[in-house]
Design a protein around this motif. Structure first.
Motif, PDB file in Angstrom:
ATOM      1  N   PRO A   1       0.708  -1.385   0.132  1.00  0.00           N
ATOM      2  CA  PRO A   1      -0.052   0.001   0.036  1.00  0.00           C
ATOM      3  C   PRO A   1       1.015   1.175  -0.062  1.00  0.00           C
ATOM      4  N   ILE A   2       0.467   2.243  -0.850  1.00  0.00           N
ATOM      5  CA  ILE A   2       1.237   3.546  -1.057  1.00  0.00           C
ATOM      6  C   ILE A   2       0.713   4.621   0.025  1.00  0.00           C
ATOM      7  N   ARG A   3       1.292   5.061   0.920  1.00  0.00           N
ATOM      8  CA  ARG A   3       0.861   5.875   1.781  1.00  0.00           C
ATOM      9  C   ARG A   3       1.060   7.266   1.878  1.00  0.00           C
ATOM     10  N   GLY A   4       2.109   7.785   1.000  1.00  0.00           N
ATOM     11  CA  GLY A   4       2.539   9.165   0.948  1.00  0.00           C
ATOM     12  C   GLY A   4       3.956   9.331   0.308  1.00  0.00           C
ATOM     13  N   GLY A   5       4.342  10.450   0.516  1.00  0.00           N
ATOM     14  CA  GLY A   5       5.871  10.656  -0.156  1.00  0.00           C
ATOM     15  C   GLY A   5       5.958  11.999  -0.714  1.00  0.00           C
ATOM     16  N   THR A   6       6.893  12.113  -1.533  1.00  0.00           N
ATOM     17  CA  THR A   6       7.165  13.509  -2.274  1.00  0.00           C
ATOM     18  C   THR A   6       7.430  13.433  -3.823  1.00  0.00           C
ATOM     19  N   VAL A   7       7.473  14.491  -4.525  1.00  0.00           N
ATOM     20  CA  VAL A   7       7.828  14.581  -5.885  1.00  0.00           C
ATOM     21  C   VAL A   7       8.440  15.843  -5.700  1.00  0.00           C
ATOM     22  N   SER A   8       9.793  15.916  -6.355  1.00  0.00           N
ATOM     23  CA  SER A   8      10.459  17.185  -6.636  1.00  0.00           C
ATOM     24  C   SER A   8      11.346  16.902  -8.009  1.00  0.00           C
ATOM     25  N   GLY A   9      11.504  18.238  -8.758  1.00  0.00           N
ATOM     26  CA  GLY A   9      12.343  18.321 -10.009  1.00  0.00           C
ATOM     27  C   GLY A   9      11.841  19.630 -10.414  1.00  0.00           C
ATOM     28  N   PRO A  10      12.739  19.893 -11.426  1.00  0.00           N
ATOM     29  CA  PRO A  10      12.625  21.268 -12.184  1.00  0.00           C
ATOM     30  C   PRO A  10      11.072  21.619 -12.557  1.00  0.00           C
ATOM     31  N   GLY A  11      10.695  22.613 -11.881  1.00  0.00           N
ATOM     32  CA  GLY A  11       9.274  22.946 -12.249  1.00  0.00           C
ATOM     33  C   GLY A  11       8.237  21.879 -11.724  1.00  0.00           C
ATOM     34  N   ILE A  12       8.470  21.072 -10.955  1.00  0.00           N
ATOM     35  CA  ILE A  12       7.339  20.263 -10.481  1.00  0.00           C
ATOM     36  C   ILE A  12       7.780  19.967  -8.998  1.00  0.00           C
ATOM     37  N   SER A  13       6.827  19.906  -7.985  1.00  0.00           N
ATOM     38  CA  SER A  13       7.037  19.741  -6.646  1.00  0.00           C
ATOM     39  C   SER A  13       5.458  19.321  -6.001  1.00  0.00           C
ATOM     40  N   GLY A  14       5.700  18.544  -5.037  1.00  0.00           N
ATOM     41  CA  GLY A  14       4.462  18.150  -4.345  1.00  0.00           C
ATOM     42  C   GLY A  14       4.622  16.803  -3.535  1.00  0.00           C
ATOM     43  N   ARG A  15       3.327  16.276  -3.443  1.00  0.00           N
ATOM     44  CA  ARG A  15       3.283  14.989  -2.428  1.00  0.00           C
ATOM     45  C   ARG A  15       2.847  13.943  -3.148  1.00  0.00           C
ATOM     46  N   VAL A  16       2.954  12.673  -2.753  1.00  0.00           N
ATOM     47  CA  VAL A  16       2.288  11.718  -3.088  1.00  0.00           C
ATOM     48  C   VAL A  16       1.030  11.515  -2.026  1.00  0.00           C
ATOM     49  N   LEU A  17      -0.153  11.010  -2.545  1.00  0.00           N
ATOM     50  CA  LEU A  17      -1.175  10.974  -1.849  1.00  0.00           C
ATOM     51  C   LEU A  17      -1.137   9.550  -1.341  1.00  0.00           C
ATOM     52  N   ASP A  18      -2.023   9.436  -0.054  1.00  0.00           N
ATOM     53  CA  ASP A  18      -2.285   8.154   0.409  1.00  0.00           C
ATOM     54  C   ASP A  18      -3.593   7.341  -0.325  1.00  0.00           C
ATOM     55  N   ALA A  19      -2.903   6.981  -1.645  1.00  0.00           N
ATOM     56  CA  ALA A  19      -4.050   6.398  -2.540  1.00  0.00           C
ATOM     57  C   ALA A  19      -3.218   5.635  -3.711  1.00  0.00           C
ATOM     58  N   GLY A  20      -3.459   4.133  -3.392  1.00  0.00           N
ATOM     59  CA  GLY A  20      -2.695   3.620  -4.491  1.00  0.00           C
ATOM     60  C   GLY A  20      -1.835   2.362  -3.727  1.00  0.00           C
TER      61      GLY A  20
END
Length: 156
Positions: free
Chosen positions: A37-56
């Motif tokens: 189960p995927i519970r969260g996390g982060t995403v980051s890169g040039p021009g893109i950032s945010g979080r991984v949702l608790d969904a999946g």
């Protein structure tokens, strides 16, 4: 003979996916089956950032002791509120001992593991990330005890 020039890759983002305890289904006709189960996390890169949702979840199939076939589906929520659906197909190849160690939640040197993926990124057609709907992506992965890191590249 002249060979064609291979396509270039452009870095898009790193996705750090946090997973909770893996659910073991058992050995099926398709091999050992597990679900992380995927519970969260982060995403980051040039021009893109945010979080991984608790969904999946990451649906895992081990048809042999040295091969893992993974299908992870989850959602990114970016800094500006837009959401991206990630549908990722991956292959993880290592010695039977290293794969067993990873499945037990232990750290394995990523240089000993072939972990490649083909993520599909889907975005709202009317939003600023619609370009993702018309691009192919490749990635490299690293299994860590707390989750997975995926580095995503756009095929130019």
């Amino acid at each position: 003979m002249r060979y064609p020039t291979p396509p270039a890759l452009e870095f898009v983002a790193s996705i750090e996916v946090e997973v909770s305890e893996t659910i073991t289904i058992g050995t099926t006709a398709q091999g050992m089956r597990r679900v992380a189960p995927i519970r969260g996390g982060t995403v980051s890169g040039p021009g893109i950032s945010g979080r991984v949702l608790d969904a999946g979840a990451d649906f895992q199939r081990y048809p042999s002791e040295d091969l893992g076939l993974l299908e992870a589906n989850y959602v990114l929520e970016l800094h500006d509120g837009h959401r991206i659906l990630v549908e990722n197909r991956a292959m993880r190849v290592a010695t039977a001992q290293d794969l067993a160690s990873m499945m037990a939640g232990e750290h394995v040197d990523p240089r000993r593991v072939y972990f490649r993926c083909v993520p599909s990124l889907s975005a709202d057609e009317s939003g600023p990330y619609a370009w993702m709907n018309r691009m192919l992506f490749l990635g490299t992965g690293e299994r860590r005890p707390e989750g997975v890191r995926i580095d995503v590249f756009r095929v130019k």
